[in-house]
Design a protein around this motif. Structure first.
Motif, PDB file in Angstrom:
ATOM      1  N   GLY A  50     -28.000  77.398  23.307  1.00 57.26           N
ATOM      2  CA  GLY A  50     -29.123  78.159  22.773  1.00 57.26           C
ATOM      3  C   GLY A  50     -30.425  77.385  22.827  1.00 57.26           C
ATOM      4  O   GLY A  50     -31.490  77.955  23.079  1.00 57.26           O
ATOM      5  N   GLY A  51     -30.332  76.075  22.612  1.00 60.37           N
ATOM      6  CA  GLY A  51     -31.535  75.249  22.725  1.00 60.37           C
ATOM      7  C   GLY A  51     -32.067  75.207  24.141  1.00 60.37           C
ATOM      8  O   GLY A  51     -33.280  75.288  24.369  1.00 60.37           O
ATOM      9  N   LEU A  52     -31.157  75.081  25.104  1.00 64.08           N
ATOM     10  CA  LEU A  52     -31.581  75.050  26.509  1.00 64.08           C
ATOM     11  C   LEU A  52     -32.220  76.374  26.926  1.00 64.08           C
ATOM     12  O   LEU A  52     -33.193  76.396  27.679  1.00 64.08           O
ATOM     13  CB  LEU A  52     -30.376  74.761  27.413  1.00 64.08           C
ATOM     14  N   MET A  53     -31.665  77.485  26.424  1.00 65.55           N
ATOM     15  CA  MET A  53     -32.138  78.814  26.820  1.00 65.55           C
ATOM     16  C   MET A  53     -33.217  79.354  25.892  1.00 65.55           C
ATOM     17  O   MET A  53     -33.634  80.505  26.024  1.00 65.55           O
ATOM     18  CB  MET A  53     -30.958  79.789  26.868  1.00 65.55           C
ATOM     19  N   ARG A  54     -33.634  78.547  24.921  1.00 67.32           N
ATOM     20  CA  ARG A  54     -34.689  78.923  23.972  1.00 67.32           C
ATOM     21  C   ARG A  54     -34.323  80.203  23.204  1.00 67.32           C
ATOM     22  O   ARG A  54     -35.152  81.099  23.036  1.00 67.32           O
ATOM     23  CB  ARG A  54     -36.041  79.076  24.673  1.00 67.32           C
ATOM     24  N   VAL A  92     -23.942  90.686  20.966  1.00 73.93           N
ATOM     25  CA  VAL A  92     -24.975  89.834  21.566  1.00 73.93           C
ATOM     26  C   VAL A  92     -26.129  90.682  22.098  1.00 73.93           C
ATOM     27  O   VAL A  92     -27.301  90.343  21.934  1.00 73.93           O
ATOM     28  CB  VAL A  92     -24.352  88.984  22.704  1.00 73.93           C
ATOM     29  N   ALA A  93     -25.803  91.813  22.727  1.00 75.20           N
ATOM     30  CA  ALA A  93     -26.836  92.690  23.280  1.00 75.20           C
ATOM     31  C   ALA A  93     -27.640  93.371  22.179  1.00 75.20           C
ATOM     32  O   ALA A  93     -28.831  93.658  22.353  1.00 75.20           O
ATOM     33  CB  ALA A  93     -26.195  93.738  24.187  1.00 75.20           C
ATOM     34  N   HIS A 104     -39.283  89.313  25.667  1.00 80.34           N
ATOM     35  CA  HIS A 104     -38.236  88.340  26.002  1.00 80.34           C
ATOM     36  C   HIS A 104     -36.826  88.911  25.853  1.00 80.34           C
ATOM     37  O   HIS A 104     -35.853  88.163  25.943  1.00 80.34           O
ATOM     38  CB  HIS A 104     -38.377  87.092  25.118  1.00 80.34           C
ATOM     39  N   GLY A 105     -36.716  90.207  25.615  1.00 78.06           N
ATOM     40  CA  GLY A 105     -35.407  90.794  25.374  1.00 78.06           C
ATOM     41  C   GLY A 105     -34.449  90.640  26.539  1.00 78.06           C
ATOM     42  O   GLY A 105     -33.271  90.322  26.346  1.00 78.06           O
ATOM     43  N   GLY A 110     -29.619  88.328  28.875  1.00 77.44           N
ATOM     44  CA  GLY A 110     -28.942  87.644  29.976  1.00 77.44           C
ATOM     45  C   GLY A 110     -28.366  86.307  29.548  1.00 77.44           C
ATOM     46  O   GLY A 110     -27.227  85.968  29.896  1.00 77.44           O
ATOM     47  N   ALA A 111     -29.150  85.546  28.772  1.00 81.10           N
ATOM     48  CA  ALA A 111     -28.675  84.237  28.310  1.00 81.10           C
ATOM     49  C   ALA A 111     -27.484  84.391  27.380  1.00 81.10           C
ATOM     50  O   ALA A 111     -26.503  83.636  27.459  1.00 81.10           O
ATOM     51  CB  ALA A 111     -29.809  83.494  27.602  1.00 81.10           C
ATOM     52  N   GLY A 112     -27.532  85.385  26.500  1.00 81.89           N
ATOM     53  CA  GLY A 112     -26.432  85.580  25.567  1.00 81.89           C
ATOM     54  C   GLY A 112     -25.140  85.965  26.259  1.00 81.89           C
ATOM     55  O   GLY A 112     -24.065  85.446  25.936  1.00 81.89           O
TER      56      GLY A 112
END
Length: 246
Positions: A50-54, A92-93, A104-105, A110-112
């Motif tokens: 989560g930190g990497l993907m903000r 997650v979605a 940023h949705g 996508g990151a989630g």
């Protein structure tokens, strides 16, 4: 490690000297121990990812709960694991959707989903049991051999995603990993493919994520290793490959 006299490597393996008995003890406990280990590792990995993907706090909490749910399903209700994964994906979605995040949705979604697909591979620790422990050992040995062989032998680069890695190191690491499986009496063609192909692929996947995030490590709390995700990246895809081929 001692012969190399490299402080970073010595610190890294001192940390593993503490961690390995804990991991081994968890597997000795059986499925409950493997599930507990997978949940703890999964939650830490989600926080680093989560930190990497903000990702925000709520995104991380929901993703961590989804990964933990998949692990618990692998332990308590294996027949329902696909349903639990689907529920986790919907949860997650729902976070960016309910927030109405137009800016940023899509990135958060996508990151989630990537995090859920990637980190849920830890659930494989539960059914694989001792095989997962052997896979962990073989992948770790393959990583070490690839690191040293690549530096000494040189040759073509493995991928632009990780310029320091060489084909020579990858092949040497695969050979060392297969040798470790043979010593552990765990050598089979699914295990061999998981170590030789899944391990390097997992390393490259995390390299791609870190390059996108412009980060060197996933964290800075694990001595000599950065973050936990930096240590289990190869294992995650190796576990996924093992599950598919088994």
């Amino acid at each position: 490690m001692a012969v190399s006299r490299r402080r970073e490597l010595l610190i890294r393996w001192c940390a593993w000297a503490v961690g390995v008995p804990l991991v081994t003890g968890a597997f000795w406990w059986g499925r409950p121990g493997a599930a507990a280990l997978a949940i703890v590792v999964g939650v830490i990995a989600v926080m680093e990812f989560g930190g990497l993907m903000r990702l925000g706090r709520l995104d991380r909490v929901v993703l961590a709960a989804a990964v933990a749910g998949v692990v618990l399903a692998a332990w308590l209700a294996p027949g329902q694991i696909l349903r639990v994964v689907a529920i986790g994906a919907l949860a997650v979605a729902a976070v960016p959707l309910l927030a109405g995040d137009a800016d940023h949705g899509l990135r958060r979604l996508g990151a989630g989903l990537l995090g859920l697909a990637w980190l849920s591979a830890l659930a494989a620790l539960v059914p694989l049991g001792a095989s997962a422990l052997a896979l962990f050992v073989a992948v770790s040995i393959a990583d070490i051999a690839a690191y040293f062989a690549g530096q000494r032998l040189g040759g073509p680069r493995l991928s632009p995603l990780s310029p320091a890695k060489r084909w020579s190191g990858t092949l040497a690491g695969a050979a060392a990993g297969l040798g470790a499986l043979a010593v552990l009496s765990a050598l089979s063609w699914p295990m061999a493919v998981a170590v030789a192909v899944g391990g390097p692929a997992g390393d490259l996947l995390e390299s791609m994520i870190k390059r996108g995030a412009e980060a060197k490590d996933a964290g800075n709390w694990l001595p000599g290793s950065g973050g936990l995700l930096d240590r289990i990246d190869s294992l995650l895809i190796a576990l996924a490959v093992m599950l598919v081929l088994s």
